[in-house]
Design an enzyme around this catalytic site. Structure first.
Site, PDB file in Angstrom:
ATOM      1  N   SER A 264       0.834  -1.207   0.000  1.00  0.00           N
ATOM      2  CA  SER A 264       0.000   0.000   0.000  1.00  0.00           C
ATOM      3  C   SER A 264       0.865   1.252   0.000  1.00  0.00           C
ATOM      4  CB  SER A 264      -0.847  -0.027   1.275  1.00  0.00           C
ATOM      5  OG  SER A 264      -1.478   1.209   1.481  1.00  0.00           O
TER       6      SER A 264
ATOM      7  N   TYR B  99      -2.393  -1.220  10.841  1.00  0.00           N
ATOM      8  CA  TYR B  99      -2.614  -1.761   9.491  1.00  0.00           C
ATOM      9  C   TYR B  99      -1.432  -1.406   8.581  1.00  0.00           C
ATOM     10  CZ  TYR B  99      -3.937  -1.909   4.637  1.00  0.00           C
ATOM     11  OH  TYR B  99      -3.903  -2.134   3.277  1.00  0.00           O
TER      12      TYR B  99
ATOM     13  N   LYS C   1       1.826  -3.728   6.602  1.00  0.00           N
ATOM     14  CA  LYS C   1       2.306  -3.702   5.206  1.00  0.00           C
ATOM     15  C   LYS C   1       3.815  -3.420   5.173  1.00  0.00           C
ATOM     16  CE  LYS C   1      -1.628  -4.529   3.243  1.00  0.00           C
ATOM     17  NZ  LYS C   1      -1.878  -5.860   2.695  1.00  0.00           N
TER      18      LYS C   1
HETATM   19  P1  NAD Z   1     -10.946  -7.123   0.908  1.00  0.00           P
HETATM   20  O1  NAD Z   1     -11.209  -7.112   2.366  1.00  0.00           O
HETATM   21  O2  NAD Z   1     -12.115  -6.963  -0.004  1.00  0.00           O
HETATM   22  O3  NAD Z   1     -10.153  -8.456   0.500  1.00  0.00           O
HETATM   23  C1  NAD Z   1      -9.316  -9.142   1.387  1.00  0.00           C
HETATM   24  C2  NAD Z   1      -9.767 -10.593   1.386  1.00  0.00           C
HETATM   25  O4  NAD Z   1      -8.927 -11.347   2.250  1.00  0.00           O
HETATM   26  C3  NAD Z   1     -11.202 -10.772   1.866  1.00  0.00           C
HETATM   27  O5  NAD Z   1     -11.886 -11.549   0.915  1.00  0.00           O
HETATM   28  C4  NAD Z   1     -11.056 -11.497   3.202  1.00  0.00           C
HETATM   29  O6  NAD Z   1     -12.158 -12.344   3.466  1.00  0.00           O
HETATM   30  C5  NAD Z   1      -9.746 -12.234   2.989  1.00  0.00           C
HETATM   31  N1  NAD Z   1      -9.001 -12.555   4.218  1.00  0.00           N
HETATM   32  C6  NAD Z   1      -8.661 -11.729   5.240  1.00  0.00           C
HETATM   33  N2  NAD Z   1      -7.956 -12.399   6.160  1.00  0.00           N
HETATM   34  C7  NAD Z   1      -7.824 -13.679   5.723  1.00  0.00           C
HETATM   35  C8  NAD Z   1      -7.203 -14.838   6.246  1.00  0.00           C
HETATM   36  N3  NAD Z   1      -6.592 -14.840   7.429  1.00  0.00           N
HETATM   37  N4  NAD Z   1      -7.258 -15.991   5.528  1.00  0.00           N
HETATM   38  C9  NAD Z   1      -7.890 -16.018   4.325  1.00  0.00           C
HETATM   39  N5  NAD Z   1      -8.517 -14.955   3.788  1.00  0.00           N
HETATM   40  C10 NAD Z   1      -8.481 -13.788   4.487  1.00  0.00           C
HETATM   41  O7  NAD Z   1      -9.865  -5.998   0.613  1.00  0.00           O
HETATM   42  P2  NAD Z   1      -9.317  -5.437  -0.775  1.00  0.00           P
HETATM   43  O8  NAD Z   1      -9.679  -4.009  -0.835  1.00  0.00           O
HETATM   44  O9  NAD Z   1      -9.669  -6.317  -1.884  1.00  0.00           O
HETATM   45  O10 NAD Z   1      -7.758  -5.515  -0.484  1.00  0.00           O
HETATM   46  C11 NAD Z   1      -6.963  -6.607  -0.888  1.00  0.00           C
HETATM   47  C12 NAD Z   1      -5.556  -6.406  -0.388  1.00  0.00           C
HETATM   48  O11 NAD Z   1      -5.050  -5.173  -0.878  1.00  0.00           O
HETATM   49  C13 NAD Z   1      -5.451  -6.325   1.135  1.00  0.00           C
HETATM   50  O12 NAD Z   1      -4.248  -6.966   1.531  1.00  0.00           O
HETATM   51  C14 NAD Z   1      -5.370  -4.835   1.400  1.00  0.00           C
HETATM   52  O13 NAD Z   1      -4.690  -4.546   2.587  1.00  0.00           O
HETATM   53  C15 NAD Z   1      -4.583  -4.368   0.188  1.00  0.00           C
HETATM   54  N6  NAD Z   1      -4.814  -2.954  -0.135  1.00  0.00           N
HETATM   55  C16 NAD Z   1      -6.094  -2.496  -0.290  1.00  0.00           C
HETATM   56  C17 NAD Z   1      -6.309  -1.140  -0.570  1.00  0.00           C
HETATM   57  C18 NAD Z   1      -7.702  -0.593  -0.694  1.00  0.00           C
HETATM   58  O14 NAD Z   1      -7.878   0.615  -0.551  1.00  0.00           O
HETATM   59  N7  NAD Z   1      -8.715  -1.400  -0.975  1.00  0.00           N
HETATM   60  C19 NAD Z   1      -5.216  -0.283  -0.722  1.00  0.00           C
HETATM   61  C20 NAD Z   1      -3.919  -0.790  -0.572  1.00  0.00           C
HETATM   62  C21 NAD Z   1      -3.730  -2.139  -0.275  1.00  0.00           C
HETATM   63  C1  WQD Z   2      -9.627   9.536   0.868  1.00  0.00           C
HETATM   64  C2  WQD Z   2      -9.848  11.011   1.137  1.00  0.00           C
HETATM   65  C3  WQD Z   2     -10.201  11.523   3.455  1.00  0.00           C
HETATM   66  C4  WQD Z   2     -14.004   9.366   3.821  1.00  0.00           C
HETATM   67  C5  WQD Z   2      -7.037   4.492   2.935  1.00  0.00           C
HETATM   68  C6  WQD Z   2      -5.992   3.812   3.768  1.00  0.00           C
HETATM   69  C7  WQD Z   2      -4.845   3.384   2.892  1.00  0.00           C
HETATM   70  C8  WQD Z   2      -5.342   2.542   1.705  1.00  0.00           C
HETATM   71  C9  WQD Z   2      -6.475   3.188   0.975  1.00  0.00           C
HETATM   72  C10 WQD Z   2      -5.196   0.257   2.239  1.00  0.00           C
HETATM   73  C11 WQD Z   2      -9.126  11.528   2.369  1.00  0.00           C
HETATM   74  C12 WQD Z   2     -11.459  11.831   2.652  1.00  0.00           C
HETATM   75  C13 WQD Z   2     -12.829   9.906   3.363  1.00  0.00           C
HETATM   76  C14 WQD Z   2     -15.094  10.217   4.146  1.00  0.00           C
HETATM   77  C15 WQD Z   2     -13.751  12.108   3.491  1.00  0.00           C
HETATM   78  N1  WQD Z   2      -5.879   1.303   2.139  1.00  0.00           N
HETATM   79  N2  WQD Z   2     -12.704  11.264   3.195  1.00  0.00           N
HETATM   80  N3  WQD Z   2     -14.925  11.573   3.964  1.00  0.00           N
HETATM   81  O1  WQD Z   2      -7.304   7.501   3.722  1.00  0.00           O
HETATM   82  O2  WQD Z   2      -6.358   7.887   1.407  1.00  0.00           O
HETATM   83  O3  WQD Z   2      -6.468   5.617   2.295  1.00  0.00           O
HETATM   84  O4  WQD Z   2      -7.503   3.593   1.909  1.00  0.00           O
HETATM   85  O5  WQD Z   2      -4.001   0.120   2.148  1.00  0.00           O
HETATM   86  O6  WQD Z   2      -3.976   2.684   3.703  1.00  0.00           O
HETATM   87  O7  WQD Z   2      -5.530   4.722   4.746  1.00  0.00           O
HETATM   88  O8  WQD Z   2      -8.563   6.711   1.656  1.00  0.00           O
HETATM   89  O9  WQD Z   2     -10.895   6.753   0.934  1.00  0.00           O
HETATM   90  O10 WQD Z   2     -10.392   6.767   3.395  1.00  0.00           O
HETATM   91  O11 WQD Z   2      -9.907   8.793   2.042  1.00  0.00           O
HETATM   92  O12 WQD Z   2     -13.662  13.329   3.346  1.00  0.00           O
HETATM   93  O13 WQD Z   2     -16.164   9.779   4.584  1.00  0.00           O
HETATM   94  O14 WQD Z   2     -11.254  11.219   1.399  1.00  0.00           O
HETATM   95  O15 WQD Z   2     -10.021  12.477   4.456  1.00  0.00           O
HETATM   96  O16 WQD Z   2      -8.728  12.846   2.089  1.00  0.00           O
HETATM   97  P1  WQD Z   2      -7.124   7.046   2.345  1.00  0.00           P
HETATM   98  P2  WQD Z   2     -10.005   7.188   2.015  1.00  0.00           P
END
Ligand code: NAD
Ligand code: WQD
Length: 338
Positions: free
Chosen positions: A124, A149, A153
């Site tokens: 991330s 969290y 990562k």
């Molecule tokens: P998500 O929660 O939709 O997907 C994660 C999946 O992992 C889920 O289906 C959950 O059931 C499964 N899971 C969690 N713990 C588990 C375990 N112990 N064993 C087996 N399965 C398990 O989330 P996503 O948005 O699809 O994110 C996928 C990956 O990308 C995650 O690692 C997340 O941290 C990373 N990521 C997401 C974002 C974002 O904003 N969505 C941003 C950066 C990184």
């Molecule tokens: C985006 C912008 C908020 C909600 C998060 C995690 C990051 C990554 C992606 C996994 C910001 C604003 C949000 C709301 C708002 N996840 N906001 N009202 O914080 O950039 O990233 O998700 O790795 O680790 O921290 O994403 O969508 O929460 O926020 O004004 O109800 O929207 O302040 O500026 P963020 P976000």
């Protein structure tokens, strides 16, 4: 050969499964469904017109993992499985360290045991912390994360780097996602958060569909063009395609490589809101609220390394992502009915 997709029933995982199937890859999905529904996998089968195995298993269950590697000819793993709610991680740090770090170490041990040494990992942009200038480049310092969290990562990246130093047979791609939004154009799969969405796009979508009264904009006094936070919103289908490119690369190059997956462009909260209103034709009421603890003002990628090395770049616009989110949300107001 088959690719094991941990967390393959989740938001990004399900979209990636589709892209892999479209490219002719064999896949095996593994998920414990803590934050996903098996319906997502049924929908992926329906869109792709292809079947694939879905195994209910926790990545911390070494014997369960062994059975999967014994049964299917896995040669690479795309590792999405993890808990991802920033606020929850502050309240439950042990659960996050156990699930994300403990789970990854367990998975890596079984992979090594079974001689599978290729992994694409969901990292991330949060690992860049707050002190780097934008745009974030892969060679900038990481750490200084502000919540457990983010720290999981950062630690997992280090574990994977150490592993590659210890054994040159490993091929690892660390993908640093920026802010994934949007949904597949079919409107059949998308982001389905449990309870109140933590992230901006699903929150906007729930206001649009009438599930929430209004959006709270967290701060309008940041040093940005309109005072609201700026992020790099990437369409989830572009992100999914990036995994295919990273996998192809990891299959041919040993060692650990890091890639930002973003658009390279910053978009403010109010700009995203305006794009969503245009794409959906729905007015979204909003109120300015205080800043959210831990937020930074601006975050966007230097996305040039992925383009040069992987030949990948984001092609879909913010408008496309809003249109596709709206189609998904309108057709599935309760997500997968979790
Ligand atoms: P998500 O929660 O939709 O997907 C994660 C999946 O992992 C889920 O289906 C959950 O059931 C499964 N899971 C969690 N713990 C588990 C375990 N112990 N064993 C087996 N399965 C398990 O989330 P996503 O948005 O699809 O994110 C996928 C990956 O990308 C995650 O690692 C997340 O941290 C990373 N990521 C997401 C974002 C974002 O904003 N969505 C941003 C950066 C990184
Ligand atoms: C985006 C912008 C908020 C909600 C998060 C995690 C990051 C990554 C992606 C996994 C910001 C604003 C949000 C709301 C708002 N996840 N906001 N009202 O914080 O950039 O990233 O998700 O790795 O680790 O921290 O994403 O969508 O929460 O926020 O004004 O109800 O929207 O302040 O500026 P963020 P976000």
């Amino acid at each position: 050969m088959a690719i094991l997709i941990t967390g393959g029933a989740g938001y990004i995982g399900s979209h990636t499964c589709l892209e892999l199937l479209a490219a002719g890859e064999e896949i095996v999905v593994l998920d414990n469904f803590v934050n996903a529904s098996p319906v997502a996998c049924e929908r992926v089968r329906r869109i792709a017109g292809k079947d694939f195995p879905v195994v209910t298993c926790d990545i911390r269950d070494a014997n369960g993992l062994r059975r999967v590697f014994d049964r299917y000819p896995v040669d690479a793993v795309i590792h999405f499985a993890g808990l991802k709610a920033v606020g929850e991680s502050v309240k439950k740090p042990l659960e996050y360290y156990d699930n994300n770090i403990g789970g990854t170490v367990c998975l890596l041990n079984v992979m090594r045991e079974k001689g599978v040494k290729t992994m694409v990992f969901s990292s991330s942009a949060t690992v860049y912390g707050a002190s780097n200038p934008v745009p974030f480049r892969e060679d900038m310092p990481t750490g200084g994360t502000t919540n457990p969290y983010g720290t999981t990562k950062f630690f997992i990246e280090q574990i994977l780097k150490d592993l590659c130093v210890s054994d040159p047979e490993w091929s690892v791609s660390l993908l640093r996602y920026f802010n994934p939004i949007g949904a597949h154009e079919s409107g059949l799969i998308g982001e389905a958060p449990n309870g109140i969405p933590n992230n901006l796009m699903p929150y906007i979508a729930q206001v649009a569909v009438g599930k929430r009264e209004k959006l709270f904009v967290f701060g309008n006094d940041y040093p940005t063009s309109d005072g609201t936070g700026v992020r790099d919103y990437i369409h989830v289908v572009d992100l999914a395609k990036g995994h295919l490119s990273a996998l192809q690369r990891a299959r041919t190059v040993h060692g650990c490589e890091i890639f930002n997956l973003g658009t390279g462009k910053g978009v403010s909260v109010l700009e995203l809101l305006s794009a969503f209103q245009k794409a959906s034709g729905v007015q979204i009421p909003y109120e300015i609220a205080p800043r959210r603890t831990g937020d930074i003002a601006v975050c966007y990628a230097d996305a040039s390394k992925a383009e040069t090395v992987l030949g990948w770049k984001a092609e879909r616009s913010t408008f496309d992502a809003c249109r596709d989110t709206w189609r998904w949300q309108k057709n599935n107001p309760d997500g997968y009915g979790l």
